[in-house]
Design a protein around this motif. Structure first.
Motif, PDB file in Angstrom:
ATOM      1  N   VAL A 165     -57.405  -6.739  73.526  1.00 43.23           N
ATOM      2  CA  VAL A 165     -56.810  -5.637  72.764  1.00 43.23           C
ATOM      3  C   VAL A 165     -55.289  -5.709  72.747  1.00 43.23           C
ATOM      4  N   ARG A 170     -54.204   0.004  68.911  1.00 45.09           N
ATOM      5  CA  ARG A 170     -55.627   0.294  68.663  1.00 45.09           C
ATOM      6  C   ARG A 170     -56.249  -0.847  67.871  1.00 45.09           C
ATOM      7  N   VAL A 195     -59.205   6.916  67.647  1.00 42.95           N
ATOM      8  CA  VAL A 195     -57.922   6.235  67.873  1.00 42.95           C
ATOM      9  C   VAL A 195     -56.912   7.143  68.588  1.00 42.95           C
ATOM     10  N   TRP A 199     -56.600   1.515  73.104  1.00 40.53           N
ATOM     11  CA  TRP A 199     -57.874   0.779  73.143  1.00 40.53           C
ATOM     12  C   TRP A 199     -57.831  -0.194  74.320  1.00 40.53           C
ATOM     13  N   VAL A 221     -65.543  -0.540  72.510  1.00 39.01           N
ATOM     14  CA  VAL A 221     -64.110  -0.303  72.694  1.00 39.01           C
ATOM     15  C   VAL A 221     -63.934   0.942  73.560  1.00 39.01           C
ATOM     16  N   LEU A 223     -61.562   3.798  75.103  1.00 38.98           N
ATOM     17  CA  LEU A 223     -60.254   4.342  74.735  1.00 38.98           C
ATOM     18  C   LEU A 223     -59.871   5.482  75.656  1.00 38.98           C
TER      19      LEU A 223
END
Ligand code: FRU
Length: 485
Positions: A165, A170, A195, A199, A221, A223
């Motif tokens: 990442v 993001r 978002v 990330w 993903v 976050l």
């Protein structure tokens, strides 16, 4: 062993002492499951990040090993993954043992840079040597991290693929390599869906759709913040991957998820507070895709009370992909849960209590035609409430009391929408260990994981089930042999 008032989980990995966060470098060598983890060897807080190491044969009981990759003056060893380089593509082998290759983020201690680095082991993953030519992938970025590597394709055209990442942007970045050392940029994905935070810790893998020949790729993903329950969370995308580019599924296939998105619900791997940075094992066949997550949340992880160790891993879960009335969804199943000494109960229109003796798996089948919800109270010996699970026709809620924690963000209510179903019964699995509750609802299509910091397994459950509903419960204990360990 348990410390009074702060019992150590029996069915989850915790370190002997000090801090842990993300699982790293998960791999299966044919005999042992290897779990590496973000670890501070010298303290109870995040810092001096190194890779700790533990081994298991059943994914439940873990033996902690010496530190595998130690931080140095220049860099912390941040999250990453491990592959076994069977055909010695890297040339790092000694002709006898296949090199076990770790790709991790070298995070400069002065925070000026994050780049991907390599370390290899010629003794099956016990000791590692940092590669002389490190870093192997550097974009001059401060937030480029968490390489997850896998083998793509077969025969001549097979290559290594890395997903990483650019955390602040993001974005998931995808690279390819033939030797694990030289990496070429292939594509990027994002920002998309959730978002509201950076990330982190991506993973990408194929799953065959159950009862079909169709294969779809899952992109995980993590976050933070911006998770569905607040703070850290994990979302997933379903799509295709051709070795270079991940393409999320078509609009038609996404139709149901779009309806979900309109009411603010993306695809979440878990709806609780404490399921983060989950990644899958290398070295297992596709149909045994297995994931472990860190059972905490950056909202409060650093400030939770402790007794010399801080943090634990989730129960290992097997992942599969199911066609549902709302489109494709990931299903999770607990692994390593023994089904010993079943005790069965059945209630209609009742207020009841069930004693709990220790770490327990509860299987429930619920038919709720009542106006009111079903409530399961997790209670201490003196009757006080640790937390409560409330199940209505459309929602499952978990409300957690503060207990011994003083952190303002810790007490909370987690809401999980239940899938629409033609079948009118809801299947529920609840795994209770010291310090945590893990809930799988609707045959594993929904997951909710919460820590219950400092709490022993509840002494009993108080159950209330209004007129018109029935609940069948089977309790399974951890087996005697496991308790001895
Ligand atoms: C996720 C994370 C990763 C990073 C690691 C550092 O929890 O922030 O992005 O590599 O923790 O410990």
């Amino acid at each position: 062993t348990s410390l009074a008032g702060f019992p150590r989980p029996e069915r989850h990995f915790t370190p002997k002492s000090n801090w842990i966060n993300d699982p790293n470098g998960l791999f299966f060598d044919g005999l042992n499951y290897h779990l590496y983890f973000q670890h501070n060897p010298h303290g109870i807080d995040h810092g001096n990040m190194s890779w700790g190491h533990a081994l298991s044969t059943d994914l439940v009981h873990w033996g902690e090993q010496p530190i595998a990759i130690m931080h140095d003056e220049a860099a912390d060893i941040f999250s990453g993954s491990i592959v076994v380089d069977e055909s010695n593509t890297s040339g790092l082998g000694d002709g006898i043992n296949a090199p076990v290759v770790a790709l991790y983020t070298a995070a400069a201690t002065d925070e000026s840079n994050q780049a991907q680095a390599l370390a290899y082991s010629l003794d099956g993953g016990t000791t590692f040597t940092k590669y002389q030519g490190n870093p192997v992938l550097d974009r001059g970025s401060k937030n480029f991290r968490d390489p997850k590597v896998f083998r793509y394709g077969s025969g001549e055209s097979a290559c290594w693929v890395m997903v990483t990442v650019e955390a602040e942007e993001r974005k998931v970045l995808i690279y390819q390599s033939t030797n694990l050392i030289d990496w070429e940029f292939a594509s990027e994905f994002g920002p998309q869906a959730a978002v509201d935070g950076v990330w982190e810790c991506p993973d990408l893998f194929p799953l065959q759709v159950e009862n079909s020949d169709k294969v779809r790729w899952i992109l995980l993903v993590s976050l933070n913040p911006g998770g569905v329950a607040g703070g850290s969370g994990t979302q997933y995308f379903i799509g295709d991957f051709n070795g270079a580019t991940f393409t999320p599924q078509s609009r038609k296939e996404q139709w149901h998820s779009e309806i979900f998105s309109q009411i603010g619900q993306d695809n979440w791997l878990d709806w609780g507070r404490d399921f983060y940075a989950g990644v899958t094992f290398f070295g297992l066949p596709e149909e045994r895709k297995t994931l472990i997550a860190w059972m905490s949340n950056w909202d409060y992880a650093r400030e939770l009370p402790h007794r010399g160790w801080r943090g634990s891993m989730s129960t290992a879960r097997q992942l599969s992909l199911i066609e549902t009335e709302q489109g494709l969804q990931v299903r999770q199943q607990f692994l390593g849960t023994s089904l010993e000494n079943p005790q069965a109960f059945s209630f209609t229109d009742a207020e009841t209590e069930i004693d709990i003796a220790g770490p327990t798996l509860l299987n429930a089948s619920i038919v709720n035609n009542a106006a009111g919800p079903i409530r399961l109270g997790l209670r201490r010996n003196d009757g006080s409430l640790i937390s409560e699970v409330t199940i209505s026709q459309q929602w499952l809620l978990h409300r957690r009391e503060a207990g011994i924690t003083k952190h303002e963000l810790y007490p909370s209510v987690q809401r999980m929408p239940l899938p629409v179903s033609t079948d009118d019964s809801l299947q529920l699995q609840i795994l209770l260990d010291h310090g945590s509750i893990e809930i799988l609802a609707a045959n594993g299509l929904r997951s909710l994981t919460d820590q219950l910091v400092g709490e022993a397994v509840p002494s009993y459950l108080s159950i209330s089930c209004a007129s018109g509903s029935t609940i069948d419960i089977t309790l399974f204990e951890a087996s005697e042999s496991e308790k001895d360990l």
